[in-house]
Write an enzyme that holds these catalytic residues in place. Structure first.
Site, PDB file in Angstrom:
ATOM      1  N   GLU A 139      -0.906  -8.115   1.965  1.00 36.09           N
ATOM      2  CA  GLU A 139      -0.676  -6.675   1.891  1.00 36.09           C
ATOM      3  C   GLU A 139       0.419  -6.200   2.843  1.00 36.09           C
ATOM      4  O   GLU A 139       0.383  -6.503   4.036  1.00 36.09           O
ATOM      5  CB  GLU A 139      -1.968  -5.907   2.221  1.00 36.09           C
ATOM      6  CG  GLU A 139      -1.812  -4.398   2.021  1.00 36.09           C
ATOM      7  CD  GLU A 139      -2.922  -3.560   2.640  1.00 36.09           C
ATOM      8  OE1 GLU A 139      -3.598  -4.044   3.567  1.00 36.09           O
ATOM      9  OE2 GLU A 139      -3.079  -2.408   2.206  1.00 36.09           O
ATOM     10  N   ASP A 145       2.163   2.803   3.282  1.00 39.06           N
ATOM     11  CA  ASP A 145       1.279   3.960   3.086  1.00 39.06           C
ATOM     12  C   ASP A 145       1.338   4.928   4.276  1.00 39.06           C
ATOM     13  O   ASP A 145       1.429   6.136   4.089  1.00 39.06           O
ATOM     14  CB  ASP A 145      -0.151   3.446   2.895  1.00 39.06           C
ATOM     15  CG  ASP A 145      -1.163   4.548   2.678  1.00 39.06           C
ATOM     16  OD1 ASP A 145      -1.060   5.253   1.665  1.00 39.06           O
ATOM     17  OD2 ASP A 145      -2.059   4.696   3.529  1.00 39.06           O
ATOM     18  N   SER A 199      -7.238   3.890  -1.452  1.00 37.86           N
ATOM     19  CA  SER A 199      -6.983   2.453  -1.361  1.00 37.86           C
ATOM     20  C   SER A 199      -8.234   1.624  -1.626  1.00 37.86           C
ATOM     21  O   SER A 199      -8.129   0.459  -1.997  1.00 37.86           O
ATOM     22  CB  SER A 199      -6.407   2.091   0.013  1.00 37.86           C
ATOM     23  OG  SER A 199      -5.110   2.625   0.141  1.00 37.86           O
ATOM     24  N   ASP A 225       0.858  -1.190   0.000  1.00 40.06           N
ATOM     25  CA  ASP A 225       0.000   0.000   0.000  1.00 40.06           C
ATOM     26  C   ASP A 225       0.899   1.247   0.000  1.00 40.06           C
ATOM     27  O   ASP A 225       1.737   1.412   0.875  1.00 40.06           O
ATOM     28  CB  ASP A 225      -0.924  -0.003   1.224  1.00 40.06           C
ATOM     29  CG  ASP A 225      -2.105   0.929   1.057  1.00 40.06           C
ATOM     30  OD1 ASP A 225      -1.891   2.104   0.687  1.00 40.06           O
ATOM     31  OD2 ASP A 225      -3.244   0.493   1.289  1.00 40.06           O
ATOM     32  N   ASP A 258      -1.312  -0.152  -4.778  1.00 39.10           N
ATOM     33  CA  ASP A 258      -2.579   0.473  -5.162  1.00 39.10           C
ATOM     34  C   ASP A 258      -2.361   1.907  -5.641  1.00 39.10           C
ATOM     35  O   ASP A 258      -3.099   2.422  -6.456  1.00 39.10           O
ATOM     36  CB  ASP A 258      -3.597   0.404  -4.009  1.00 39.10           C
ATOM     37  CG  ASP A 258      -3.007   0.826  -2.668  1.00 39.10           C
ATOM     38  OD1 ASP A 258      -1.805   1.171  -2.599  1.00 39.10           O
ATOM     39  OD2 ASP A 258      -3.759   0.813  -1.677  1.00 39.10           O
ATOM     40  N   HIS A 259      -1.304   2.540  -5.118  1.00 40.99           N
ATOM     41  CA  HIS A 259      -0.966   3.935  -5.473  1.00 40.99           C
ATOM     42  C   HIS A 259       0.321   4.288  -4.755  1.00 40.99           C
ATOM     43  O   HIS A 259       0.776   3.534  -3.886  1.00 40.99           O
ATOM     44  CB  HIS A 259      -2.074   4.903  -5.022  1.00 40.99           C
ATOM     45  CG  HIS A 259      -2.419   4.728  -3.570  1.00 40.99           C
ATOM     46  ND1 HIS A 259      -1.603   5.147  -2.543  1.00 40.99           N
ATOM     47  CD2 HIS A 259      -3.464   4.109  -2.969  1.00 40.99           C
ATOM     48  CE1 HIS A 259      -2.135   4.815  -1.387  1.00 40.99           C
ATOM     49  NE2 HIS A 259      -3.269   4.162  -1.609  1.00 40.99           N
ATOM     50  N   HIS A 263       2.084   8.933   4.395  1.00 41.86           N
ATOM     51  CA  HIS A 263       1.187   9.955   4.954  1.00 41.86           C
ATOM     52  C   HIS A 263       1.895  10.766   6.037  1.00 41.86           C
ATOM     53  O   HIS A 263       1.689  11.969   6.161  1.00 41.86           O
ATOM     54  CB  HIS A 263      -0.065   9.299   5.553  1.00 41.86           C
ATOM     55  CG  HIS A 263      -1.053   8.855   4.519  1.00 41.86           C
ATOM     56  ND1 HIS A 263      -1.694   9.716   3.669  1.00 41.86           N
ATOM     57  CD2 HIS A 263      -1.499   7.608   4.191  1.00 41.86           C
ATOM     58  CE1 HIS A 263      -2.509   9.039   2.869  1.00 41.86           C
ATOM     59  NE2 HIS A 263      -2.402   7.752   3.163  1.00 41.86           N
TER      60      HIS A 263
HETATM   61 MG    MG Z   1      -4.245  -0.799   2.490  1.00 42.35          MG
HETATM   62 ZN    ZN Z   2      -3.165   6.080   2.080  1.00 44.90          ZN
END
Ligand code: MG
Ligand code: ZN
Length: 360
Positions: A249, A254, A80, A39, A296-297, A258
């Site tokens: 995952e 992620d 997500s 992620d 996912d990004h 952030h």
């Molecule tokens: Mg996730």
């Molecule tokens: Zn995020």
């Protein structure tokens, strides 16, 4: 003379026949699919971990690589939920939607389709198991925030195993239901420690290893993800020698993006890479296994310019505390890996996997 012409003709026919047989079989049959989602794992996140790692990353064993476009149905910058739904169903949807199209119609996920075909299925994450990415593979909801409803969807399926956080969504619910009891009634072993997971080698398993998210790696999560990965692969293989689909995952890369914490990104990515090594080693030992690693990004607009103090090493710079629209890398290993090269839509990934698993 005539003989040699005949022989030549024979050779040509043989080549033609072989070529046409090969054309029919360009998509090899795959038994086991391990889809791994980092992620927020952009190319910079991977690069930063490579620079910190004393040895090559396991990821570097992937001979076939590509890039995936991540935009969602209603935004060039996905979240997500839409990113997970794209990877789970082959459809772009709106940000925030879980396993539903933009008109809020439920979409069948690749996990559900694998299950219908009789394969074993599983989900592994280090955030709550009801969080957007794993939820996209098993639930159908107009909002990723409805995590108690998403937990109910786990009981509507025959999923073999799930390992992650989020116990409170199962046993401390606003509706008063005890989903752990319901899971037990359906034949699941419900366990709450990694040691318990490691003591099980077959059967249905619901492993909820934290009330909320598991801690960050830098806050003491330890080897949970690689160990859970290894055990999940053992259990799924034992549950069905005919094959399985599992999504694993690396949830917390992620969070590092952030928080604009380069060190967190690197630590989470190295941990995810250790899980990837488990998956690649499994593919080496078990023919007809495909491992696909992607994201996912990207999160954070992360970049690695020369640092001010020392021009020979990169500093960690961020362009945002949110997600970005850049393409994400795709790494493939094992049987069928050659299908995952070039620039593709994120939605192409489950379509290719479905074709390889003969789910069509
Ligand atoms: Mg996730
Ligand atoms: Zn995020």
């Amino acid at each position: 003379m005539e003989n040699s012409i005949r022989r030549l003709l024979g050779i040509f026919c043989g080549i033609f026949l072989a070529a046409s047989i090969q054309a029919q079989q360009t998509v090899p049959a795959v038994k086991n699919v391990i889809l791994m989602i980092g992620d927020g794992m952009g190319l910079t996140q991977v690069s930063a971990a490579m620079l910190e790692s004393p040895q090559p990353l396991a990821l570097e064993r992937a001979a076939f690589t590509g890039f995936a476009k991540t935009y969602s149905a209603d935004s060039k910058i996905t979240d997500s939920a839409a990113g997970g739904t794209a990877l789970a169903t082959g459809h772009k949807t709106n940000n925030g939607y879980i396993g539903m199209d933009p008109e809020k119609r439920p979409l069948k996920t690749i996990l559900e389709r694998a299950e219908e075909k009789g394969l074993a299925t599983g989900l592994v994450a280090t955030y709550e198991i009801t969080n957007a990415t794993p939820a996209s593979f098993i639930a159908h909801n107009e909002s990723r925030k409805n995590e108690e409803e998403i937990a109910l969807d786990f009981l509507k399926t025959g999923i073999d195993l799930f390992i992650g956080g989020g116990k409170r969504k199962f046993d401390r619910r606003n509706d008063g239901k005890d989903l752990l009891k319901e899971l037990q009634a359906k034949g699941y072993r419900t366990v709450y420690t990694l040691d318990d997971v490691k003591s099980i080698d077959r059967g249905k398993v619901a492993a909820l290893l934290a009330d909320g998210h598991l801690p960050r790696i830098r806050a003491g999560r330890g080897d949970m993800l690689p160990e859970a990965t290894r055990q999940a692969l053992t259990i799924l293989k034992n549950n069905n020698p005919e094959g399985f689909f599992v999504m694993i995952e690396g949830s917390q890369i992620d969070g590092g993006g952030h928080a604009n914490e380069g060190e967190t990104i690197v630590a989470e990515l190295l941990d995810f890479d250790t899980a990837i090594r488990e998956a690649f080693d499994f593919a080496d030992r078990n023919p007809s296994t495909l491992v696909v690693v992607t994201a996912d990004h990207e999160t954070g607009g992360f970049s690695l310019p020369a640092s001010r103090q020392d021009k020979t090493v990169p500093g960690y710079k961020f362009g945002t505390s949110g997600h970005t629209a850049v393409m994400v890398p795709v790494y493939a290993y094992g049987t069928g890996a050659e299908q995952f090269t070039g620039i593709m839509e994120n939605t192409d990934i489950p379509k290719k996997i479905a074709a390889l698993l003969r789910l069509e």
